[in-house]
Design an enzyme around this catalytic site. Structure first.
Site, PDB file in Angstrom:
ATOM      1  CE  LYS A   1      -3.804   1.938   2.817  1.00  0.00           C
ATOM      2  NZ  LYS A   1      -4.630   1.703   4.032  1.00  0.00           N
TER       3      LYS A   1
ATOM      4  CB  SER B   1      -8.138   0.484   5.926  1.00  0.00           C
ATOM      5  OG  SER B   1      -8.934   1.639   5.998  1.00  0.00           O
TER       6      SER B   1
ATOM      7  CB  SER C   1      -7.889   3.338   3.118  1.00  0.00           C
ATOM      8  OG  SER C   1      -7.030   2.769   4.085  1.00  0.00           O
TER       9      SER C   1
END
Lengths: 464, 67
Positions: free
Chosen positions: A82, A181, A157
């Site tokens: 990420k 997330s 996210s």
């Protein structure tokens, strides 16, 4: 081994194939980079692709193998991060226009641990801007799309991580989880996601959203893969003030043990409320499978759980606003509309409300801990709904996607999400296993026991 | 913190809070932020009704242990 099937290997299988000499790291890397080039224009799961560096690292890993030097458990295995994990010399944007050209000089602790274990970095994955949202509808780098239906969101996210793992554009990824997330995109994309206990995995070099709620963990296609990645990234780190001085273990060692006698609680009140029928049907099936495997499954109630919804917003919002205060004053227009609104609202919470929210948090945590004295694991839906359409990303407050996940961030307890079915539209449904503090071994064992006798983790999305 | 009041008083309260926080307090921003701010006020009012007794916050300052 056929190049056409290499992408379908699990992370564990890919690592074993490298160790046995059956496959070279450059073969795995080339297969993934070819897939990224072909499929990611549709999915937009990557913000930055480090193809040249990946091939260089893969060739070096191959050379090392031929010399008899095996770096570690991920030797030659391509993974992705990420885009809020610092990577020395590689752009790290946090999905924000404000940090579009930011290049860190140091690796995050987990980046360094993965590379020391031999992993090959393919690139940096798309995410909701500054991790403050659950859609990965990103105004700066474009929206990420769900490989099961590209008209739908992957969740967030860590949406790029979920989409890339589901579509086999990497063998494993890291996400971060402040209100769900890791677990929300795992649920919506049909992959495995582990939010370890608070303090289990270092957050040093990870751009914060909310210091007391942020967690780092793996996203993979199997439970075993998640355990392997946890083995690599877990452990005390003096660079993270919240890092726990708790001993690590080999989380793969006990994975295949049976679950006879394991006590599993179903907290239907709260967690079953508001769920789509397809989600509830899948969860009942999970409970039935676990019973058949010998677990003792029964309903439980978690005291004071309703207070979680009062405690969470002030904590995440005020902490995020504190971190962003200077940027928000100087560059308010650099934020996307949704994130700017959340941060500006966060700046308005009175200190008393924040502190009282932290008092509520203690009560909520005690409720979970009390319940977990009578059962070993809690089983809940991961998300009440399957993947919403991208067009519906203006979502209600509180967001239904986070309902089953954010209370666990308040407690810091470990939570594992595994795919457990599909709804009428063929979209994935996720189940969440919640354990006692630092009992990752128990939630992984429960998740693996379910995975071992089912095939939901073997289903592949349309974009694959 | 006062309980949520009328739309008008909440608007003015929001304006003052934005100014104090150094955030753009234009009418446009106030219109944008008002629903979320009213949610904040409602949450504050609900927490204020709870008897939290002697419960300490979950985040406690701890002095590092001596080496």
């Amino acid at each position: 081994m056929q190049a056409t099937t290499l992408h379908d290997l699990s992370l564990a299988e890919a690592a074993a194939a490298v160790r046995s000499g059956e496959v070279a790291p450059i073969e795995l890397t080339d297969v993934m980079l070819e897939r990224i080039e072909r499929l990611d224009p549709t999915l937009n799961s990557y913000i930055t692709i480090t193809a040249d560096a990946a091939r260089t690292a893969a060739r070096a890993a191959g050379d090392a193998f031929r010399r008899g030097d095996v770096l570690g458990p991920l030797h030659g295995v391509p993974i992705a991060l990420k885009d809020l994990f610092d990577t020395a010399g590689v752009r790290t944007t946090a999905g924000a226009g404000l940090l579009h050209d930011r290049v860190p000089v140091r690796d995050a602790t987990v980046t360094a641990r993965l590379q020391a274990a031999g992993a090959i970095l393919l690139g940096k994955l798309n995410m909701h801007e500054f991790a403050f949202g659950v859609t990965t509808a990103n105004p700066h780098f474009g929206s990420c799309r769900n490989p099961w239906d590209v008209s739908r969101i992957p969740g967030g996210s860590s949406g790029g991580s979920g989409a890339a793992v589901a579509a086999a554009l990497c063998y494993g990824a890291l996400g971060s989880d402040t209100g769900g997330s890791i677990r929300i995109p795992a649920s919506l994309c049909g992959v495995t996601g582990l939010k370890p206990s608070y303090g289990r995995v270092s957050r040093a070099g990870v751009l914060p959203l909310s210091w007391t709620l942020d967690h780092v963990g793996p996203m993979t296609r199997t439970v075993t893969d998640a355990a392997i990645m946890l083995n690599v990234i877990a452990g005390h780190d003096s660079a993270d003030p919240a890092s726990a001085g708790i001993a690590v273990m080999d989380w793969t060692a006990n994975l295949e043990a049976d679950i006879r006698g394991l006590r599993i609680g179903l907290p239907r009140a709260y967690f079953w409320e508001g769920c789509e029928p397809g989600v509830l049907a899948a969860l009942e099936e999970v409970a039935a499978v676990l019973r058949a495997e010998g677990a003792e499954v029964r309903d439980v109630e978690i005291p004071d759980l309703a207070l979680a919804g009062l405690a969470f917003p002030p904590i995440i919002s005020a902490e995020a606003a504190a971190f962003h205060q200077r940027w928000l004053r100087q560059h308010p227009g650099a934020y996307g509309d949704d994130v700017r609104e959340r941060l500006e609202t966060g700046a308005l919470y009175p200190a008393t409300q924040y502190i009282n929210a932290q008092r509520l948090r203690r009560i909520v945590t005690e409720g979970f801990l009390t319940t977990l004295t009578s059962v070993d694991v809690l089983l809940t839906p991961a998300t009440p709904v399957t993947a919403p359409a991208l067009a519906d990303t203006v979502v209600a407050t509180p967001n239904p996607l986070t309902r089953c996940t954010f209370p666990i961030n308040l407690t810091g307890l470990p939570a594992l999400v595994v795919p457990c079915g599909q709804d009428g539209a063929g979209l994935p449904v996720g189940a969440q296993f919640i354990g006692r503090p630092f009992a990752e071994d128990t939630v992984l064992r429960a998740g693996r026991a379910y995975e071992r006798v089912t095939e939901h983790h073997l289903r592949r999305p349309g974009v694959y | 913190m006062t309980a949520p009041g009328t739309n008008g008083s909440a608007k003015e309260q929001l304006r003052q809070a934005l100014i104090a926080a150094g955030i753009d307090a234009s009418d446009e921003r106030i219109a944008q932020l008002l629903p979320a701010y009213q949610g904040l006020l409602a949450g504050a009012a609900r927490i204020a009704q709870l008897d939290l007794g002697e419960t300490e916050p979950a985040v406690i300052y701890r002095l590092p242990s001596p080496e």
